[in-house]
Design an enzyme around this catalytic site. Structure first.
Site, mmCIF file in Angstrom:
data_model
loop_
_atom_site.group_PDB
_atom_site.id
_atom_site.type_symbol
_atom_site.label_atom_id
_atom_site.label_comp_id
_atom_site.label_asym_id
_atom_site.label_seq_id
_atom_site.Cartn_x
_atom_site.Cartn_y
_atom_site.Cartn_z
ATOM 1 N N THR A 88 1.013 -1.206 -0.175
ATOM 2 C CA THR A 88 -0.123 0.264 0.150
ATOM 3 C C THR A 88 0.662 1.257 -0.059
ATOM 4 O O THR A 88 0.823 2.417 -0.309
ATOM 5 C CB THR A 88 -0.660 0.102 0.629
ATOM 6 O OG1 THR A 88 -0.435 0.288 2.267
ATOM 7 C CG2 THR A 88 -1.885 -1.286 1.134
ATOM 8 N N LEU A 128 -2.780 4.608 0.115
ATOM 9 C CA LEU A 128 -4.332 4.244 0.018
ATOM 10 C C LEU A 128 -4.861 2.687 0.067
ATOM 11 O O LEU A 128 -4.559 1.705 -0.846
ATOM 12 C CB LEU A 128 -5.204 4.170 -1.519
ATOM 13 C CG LEU A 128 -6.367 5.314 -1.581
ATOM 14 C CD1 LEU A 128 -6.925 6.004 -0.634
ATOM 15 C CD2 LEU A 128 -7.380 5.555 -3.156
ATOM 16 N N HIS A 129 -4.514 2.808 0.958
ATOM 17 C CA HIS A 129 -4.411 0.930 1.681
ATOM 18 C C HIS A 129 -5.648 0.442 1.520
ATOM 19 O O HIS A 129 -5.550 -0.867 0.525
ATOM 20 C CB HIS A 129 -4.425 0.922 3.225
ATOM 21 C CG HIS A 129 -3.441 1.626 3.521
ATOM 22 N ND1 HIS A 129 -2.079 1.401 4.123
ATOM 23 C CD2 HIS A 129 -3.775 2.675 4.203
ATOM 24 C CE1 HIS A 129 -1.281 2.564 4.472
ATOM 25 N NE2 HIS A 129 -2.302 3.063 5.327
ATOM 26 N N ASP A 130 -6.927 0.530 2.074
ATOM 27 C CA ASP A 130 -7.521 -0.771 1.485
ATOM 28 C C ASP A 130 -8.367 -0.786 0.106
ATOM 29 O O ASP A 130 -8.484 -2.507 -0.375
ATOM 30 C CB ASP A 130 -8.966 -0.531 2.367
ATOM 31 C CG ASP A 130 -8.540 -0.309 3.430
ATOM 32 O OD1 ASP A 130 -9.476 0.564 5.255
ATOM 33 O OD2 ASP A 130 -7.847 -0.852 4.146
ATOM 34 N N CYS A 144 -6.678 -1.312 -2.491
ATOM 35 C CA CYS A 144 -5.828 -2.905 -2.384
ATOM 36 C C CYS A 144 -6.493 -3.517 -2.903
ATOM 37 O O CYS A 144 -6.024 -4.287 -3.344
ATOM 38 C CB CYS A 144 -4.908 -2.657 -2.311
ATOM 39 S SG CYS A 144 -3.066 -1.146 -2.869
#
Ligand code: RIB
Ligand code: CA
Length: 312
Positions: free
Chosen positions: A195, A241-243, A245
Site C-alpha cells: 500500500t 491508499l491502503h484498503d 488494494c
C-alpha cells in the site's frame, strides 16, 4: 466470474474508497453485505460511515451491519489522528437515512456462510479482524466454507505504522489476527509493503477531481485530508491508499505480485504486539499460510480506480 464478498470495514477514508470501488465493479464483485467494526473510529461512527458511503454511491439497498465495538482481548485503539474525529473528515456529508440492519455483523457473517454454497463467499476485512475472528470462534463450522480472505493488514519490509513494529489493523486486535492467520482459510494479504507503493500523488487526486462528479469531488477531498498525516510523517509525495488494494485485487489480480509464505502474529510481547512476522526469505520450516503481496502496478491501480469511480 463474479466474486461474492462481505466487506468488513472501519471507515476511514481509504475504506470508503474501497467500498466505492466494489460498488462500481458489479461485473467482478457482488457485495452481499458490509459489516462494520471498531477501528479507525468507534463502532457508532464506522457503522454510520459505511452507510454514508453507500448513500454516496446511490446504493441504499446495501445491507450494513454493526459488529464488535472492541477488540477480543484488548482495549480499543483508534486513529482519529489520521482519519479525523468523524473518521471521514475532509468534506461534510449528510447523515445517512438508510437503515442499519438489526442483525449483529458476526451473526450475518455466520448465517451467510452457512446459507451460501461452500466456497462461494470471500471475506474482505479492511480493519481490525475482530468480527471475522469472533465469527470463526462462535461457529467453527463456517471456517471451511470460506472461499478466501483478502485483507489489508500487516507489514514486513515497510515495518509498522502505529508502532515501530506493527500495522494498525493487526495491532488493534492481534488475538483476532492470530485466529484468522491460523484458520487455514486461503489468505491474501495486502500489507503496507504494497500500500505504501500506491500513493495519492497530486496528479492522481487531480484525476479524481477531474471526473467532475460528486463521487470524484468527495474522494478528492477525502484523500486531500487523509494524505496530510502520512506526507508529514514520511515526507512522501502522497498517502498510501491502503484498503482499495483489497478490492482492486479482486477486480484485476494482475496488478499485484507477492509470495506464498508463512506469516505469524506477535500477541505476547508488548514491544512488538501485532507484528506480522513474515518469512519472506523462507528461513523457517513453518508452513505457508498466506499470499503476502510485495508489489503493485501503482499507476495501473489508480487508472482502474479512477475509471471505476467514474461509473458512480
Ligand atoms: O494501517 C492501515 C489500515 O488501518 C487501513 O485499513 C486504514 O483504514 C486503517 O484501518
Ligand atoms: Ca480500514
Amino acid at each position: 466470474m463474479t466474486r461474492r464478498i462481505i466487506i468488513d470495514t472501519d471507515p476511514g477514508q481509504d475504506d470508503a474508497v474501497a467500498i466505492l470501488l466494489a460498488l462500481a465493479s458489479p461485473e467482478e464483485v457482488e457485495v452481499l453485505g458490509i459489516t462494520a467494526v471498531a477501528g479507525n473510529v468507534p463502532l457508532a461512527l464506522t457503522q454510520k460511515n459505511a452507510r454514508v458511503v453507500c448513500e454516496l454511491a446511490g446504493r441504499r439497498d446495501v445491507r450494513v451491519f454493526a459488529g464488535c465495538d472492541r477488540p477480543m482481548a484488548r482495549a480499543l485503539v483508534t486513529a482519529e489522528h489520521v482519519h479525523g474525529k468523524t473518521g471521514l473528515d475532509g468534506i461534510p456529508l449528510p447523515d445517512p437515512t438508510m437503515p442499519l440492519q438489526d442483525t449483529h455483523a458476526v451473526e450475518f457473517i455466520v448465517e451467510t456462510l452457512r446459507a451460501e454454497p461452500s466456497g462461494t463467499v470471500t471475506l474482505c476485512p479492511l480493519g481490525p479482524l475482530t468480527n471475522v475472528a469472533t465469527a470463526f470462534e462462535t461457529a467453527p463450522d463456517i471456517v471451511g466454507r470460506v472461499a478466501e480472505i483478502v485483507l489489508m493488514g500487516g507489514a514486513y519490509f515497510e515495518v509498522g505504522n502505529i508502532t515501530p513494529a506493527a500495522e494498525f489493523n493487526i495491532y488493534v486486535d492481534p488475538e483476532a489476527a492470530g485466529i484468522v492467520f491460523h484458520s487455514g482459510v486461503p489468505l491474501t494479504v495486502m500489507p503496507l509493503d504494497v500500500t505504501h507503493k500506491a500513493l495519492t500523488t497530486r496528479p492522481r487526486i487531480d484525476a479524481f477531481r477531474a471526473l467532475g462528479t460528486e463521487v470524484g469531488h468527495v474522494v478528492a477531498e477525502w484523500t486531500d485530508f487523509f494524505e496530510r498525516f502520512d506526507m508529514e510523517k514520511y515526507g512522501s509525495e502522497g498517502a498510501p491508499l491502503h484498503d482499495p488494494c483489497v478490492i482492486a485485487h479482486l477486480v484485476r489480480p494482475g496488478l499485484f505480485t507477492g509470495r506464498q509464505i508463512n506469516v505469524e502474529i506477535e500477541t505476547t510481547s508488548e514491544l512488538t504486539r501485532g507484528m506480522t512476522v513474515a518469512d519472506w526469505w523462507g528461513v523457517t520450516d513453518r508452513s505457508a499460510n498466506a499470499m503476502f503481496m510485495g508489489d503493485v502496478d501503482a499507476q495501473g491501480f489508480y487508472d482502474l480506480l479512477t475509471g471505476r469511480l467514474a461509473r458512480l
